[in-house]
Design a protein around this motif. Structure first.
Motif, PDB file in Angstrom:
ATOM      1  N   GLN A 185     -13.984   5.636  -7.068  1.00 14.55           N
ATOM      2  CA  GLN A 185     -12.681   5.197  -6.549  1.00 14.55           C
ATOM      3  C   GLN A 185     -12.338   5.844  -5.203  1.00 14.55           C
ATOM      4  O   GLN A 185     -11.378   5.430  -4.544  1.00 14.55           O
ATOM      5  CB  GLN A 185     -11.570   5.508  -7.563  1.00 14.55           C
ATOM      6  N   LYS A 186     -13.101   6.864  -4.806  1.00 15.67           N
ATOM      7  CA  LYS A 186     -12.804   7.575  -3.557  1.00 15.67           C
ATOM      8  C   LYS A 186     -12.764   6.614  -2.375  1.00 15.67           C
ATOM      9  O   LYS A 186     -13.613   5.741  -2.240  1.00 15.67           O
ATOM     10  CB  LYS A 186     -13.830   8.685  -3.305  1.00 15.67           C
ATOM     11  N   GLY A 187     -11.725   6.772  -1.554  1.00 18.39           N
ATOM     12  CA  GLY A 187     -11.575   5.952  -0.364  1.00 18.39           C
ATOM     13  C   GLY A 187     -10.792   4.661  -0.602  1.00 18.39           C
ATOM     14  O   GLY A 187     -10.409   3.989   0.351  1.00 18.39           O
ATOM     15  N   LYS A 188     -10.548   4.318  -1.859  1.00 14.68           N
ATOM     16  CA  LYS A 188      -9.833   3.077  -2.148  1.00 14.68           C
ATOM     17  C   LYS A 188      -8.336   3.242  -1.886  1.00 14.68           C
ATOM     18  O   LYS A 188      -7.762   4.302  -2.097  1.00 14.68           O
ATOM     19  CB  LYS A 188     -10.045   2.643  -3.597  1.00 14.68           C
ATOM     20  N   SER A 189      -7.732   2.166  -1.438  1.00 15.38           N
ATOM     21  CA  SER A 189      -6.286   2.142  -1.222  1.00 15.38           C
ATOM     22  C   SER A 189      -5.568   1.976  -2.554  1.00 15.38           C
ATOM     23  O   SER A 189      -6.059   1.306  -3.463  1.00 15.38           O
ATOM     24  CB  SER A 189      -5.903   0.996  -0.288  1.00 15.38           C
ATOM     25  N   VAL A 190      -4.382   2.601  -2.641  1.00 15.86           N
ATOM     26  CA  VAL A 190      -3.538   2.522  -3.830  1.00 15.86           C
ATOM     27  C   VAL A 190      -2.351   1.619  -3.496  1.00 15.86           C
ATOM     28  O   VAL A 190      -1.698   1.809  -2.469  1.00 15.86           O
ATOM     29  CB  VAL A 190      -3.037   3.921  -4.247  1.00 15.86           C
ATOM     30  N   TYR A 191      -2.096   0.638  -4.360  1.00 21.91           N
ATOM     31  CA  TYR A 191      -1.025  -0.334  -4.136  1.00 21.91           C
ATOM     32  C   TYR A 191      -0.091  -0.384  -5.346  1.00 21.91           C
ATOM     33  O   TYR A 191      -0.480  -0.027  -6.454  1.00 21.91           O
ATOM     34  CB  TYR A 191      -1.600  -1.744  -3.956  1.00 21.91           C
ATOM     35  N   ILE A 192       1.115  -0.891  -5.084  1.00 22.21           N
ATOM     36  CA  ILE A 192       2.003  -1.312  -6.156  1.00 22.21           C
ATOM     37  C   ILE A 192       2.301  -2.786  -5.938  1.00 22.21           C
ATOM     38  O   ILE A 192       2.135  -3.307  -4.829  1.00 22.21           O
ATOM     39  CB  ILE A 192       3.319  -0.498  -6.205  1.00 22.21           C
ATOM     40  N   GLU A 234       0.841  -1.194   0.000  1.00 19.97           N
ATOM     41  CA  GLU A 234       0.000   0.000   0.000  1.00 19.97           C
ATOM     42  C   GLU A 234       0.880   1.249   0.000  1.00 19.97           C
ATOM     43  O   GLU A 234       1.786   1.378   0.814  1.00 19.97           O
ATOM     44  CB  GLU A 234      -0.910  -0.004   1.227  1.00 19.97           C
ATOM     45  N   ILE A 235       0.600   2.165  -0.943  1.00 16.73           N
ATOM     46  CA  ILE A 235       1.398   3.387  -1.039  1.00 16.73           C
ATOM     47  C   ILE A 235       0.556   4.653  -0.993  1.00 16.73           C
ATOM     48  O   ILE A 235       1.094   5.756  -1.103  1.00 16.73           O
ATOM     49  CB  ILE A 235       2.280   3.398  -2.312  1.00 16.73           C
ATOM     50  N   GLY A 236      -0.763   4.519  -0.817  1.00 15.97           N
ATOM     51  CA  GLY A 236      -1.585   5.720  -0.751  1.00 15.97           C
ATOM     52  C   GLY A 236      -3.059   5.395  -0.705  1.00 15.97           C
ATOM     53  O   GLY A 236      -3.462   4.232  -0.622  1.00 15.97           O
ATOM     54  N   GLN A 237      -3.848   6.491  -0.767  1.00 17.47           N
ATOM     55  CA  GLN A 237      -5.304   6.341  -0.756  1.00 17.47           C
ATOM     56  C   GLN A 237      -5.922   7.439  -1.607  1.00 17.47           C
ATOM     57  O   GLN A 237      -5.479   8.593  -1.569  1.00 17.47           O
ATOM     58  CB  GLN A 237      -5.852   6.426   0.662  1.00 17.47           C
ATOM     59  N   VAL A 238      -6.941   7.076  -2.384  1.00 23.75           N
ATOM     60  CA  VAL A 238      -7.680   8.057  -3.177  1.00 23.75           C
ATOM     61  C   VAL A 238      -8.545   8.858  -2.212  1.00 23.75           C
ATOM     62  O   VAL A 238      -9.389   8.295  -1.515  1.00 23.75           O
ATOM     63  CB  VAL A 238      -8.555   7.378  -4.253  1.00 23.75           C
ATOM     64  N   VAL A 239      -8.320  10.171  -2.165  1.00 19.74           N
ATOM     65  CA  VAL A 239      -9.061  11.010  -1.225  1.00 19.74           C
ATOM     66  C   VAL A 239     -10.107  11.878  -1.897  1.00 19.74           C
ATOM     67  O   VAL A 239     -11.026  12.363  -1.237  1.00 19.74           O
ATOM     68  CB  VAL A 239      -8.114  11.882  -0.365  1.00 19.74           C
ATOM     69  N   ASN A 240      -9.975  12.071  -3.229  1.00 17.62           N
ATOM     70  CA  ASN A 240     -10.950  12.900  -3.928  1.00 17.62           C
ATOM     71  C   ASN A 240     -10.720  12.781  -5.422  1.00 17.62           C
ATOM     72  O   ASN A 240      -9.859  12.037  -5.869  1.00 17.62           O
ATOM     73  CB  ASN A 240     -10.859  14.360  -3.478  1.00 17.62           C
ATOM     74  N   VAL A 241     -11.492  13.531  -6.177  1.00 17.55           N
ATOM     75  CA  VAL A 241     -11.324  13.586  -7.628  1.00 17.55           C
ATOM     76  C   VAL A 241     -11.011  15.022  -8.023  1.00 17.55           C
ATOM     77  O   VAL A 241     -11.232  15.957  -7.242  1.00 17.55           O
ATOM     78  CB  VAL A 241     -12.581  13.082  -8.365  1.00 17.55           C
TER      79      VAL A 241
END
Length: 167
Positions: A72-79, A5-12
């Motif tokens: 996508q808001k609130g979803k975790s961002v991964y690599i 996990e490297i981040g989170q979508v917080v908005n558009v």
């Protein structure tokens, strides 16, 4: 596939499907080195990266309007784990540190590394003792004597007043 996990979508942002991402990396430009990210478990090609203050703005293939971006808001961002950067010696990924057994210079068990708090001066390691008490120790070589990722321990130098082991 292992993912980090490297981040989170917080908005558009705007009408074209850009995502505003709060990143967990110490190097936000890292996103420019990536071609693919995952939102939860779905893989997306990165079509564009820009920045808005400390946030990363991502344009992802297949997300082309605001309505799709809003989902996508609130979803975790991964690599993918294989996409992590190789770090210089004596530098560690946070996910490698969390869970390390913490011992003192006499090999006495102190607790477990439960969190890494990043701030501008230096990182702070949060150690949780067996009785669920927590204390912080600065991540500097004066206090951190050894980190052994392979054997899963961190040796620290306890200082007066840092914690009371008898409580």
């Amino acid at each position: 596939m292992e993912k980090i996990e490297i981040g989170q979508v917080v908005n558009v942002v705007g009408l074209k499907g850009e995502l505003k991402v709060y990143h967990y990396t110490d190097y936000k430009e890292r996103f420019e080195e990536l071609s693919v990210i995952l939102l939860e478990n779905k893989e997306y090609q990165i079509d564009g990266v820009r920045y808005m203050k400390d946030l990363v703005i991502l344009k992802l293939e297949g997300i082309n309007d605001r309505n799709e971006a809003e989902k996508q808001k609130g979803k975790s961002v991964y690599i993918r784990k294989e996409d992590i950067r190789v770090l210089p010696e004596d530098t560690y990924h946070i996910f490698d540190l969390i869970g390390l057994k913490v011992i003192d210079e006499n090999d006495r068990a102190i607790g477990t590394l439960s969190d890494v708090i990043q701030n501008s001066a230096q990182d702070l390691y949060e150690v949780e003792t067996e009785n669920k008490k927590k204390f912080l120790i600065p991540a500097v070589e004066e206090f951190i004597l050894e980190i052994n990722i392979d054997e899963k321990f961190m040796r620290i130098k306890l200082i007066e007043g840092l914690m009371d082991l008898d409580q």
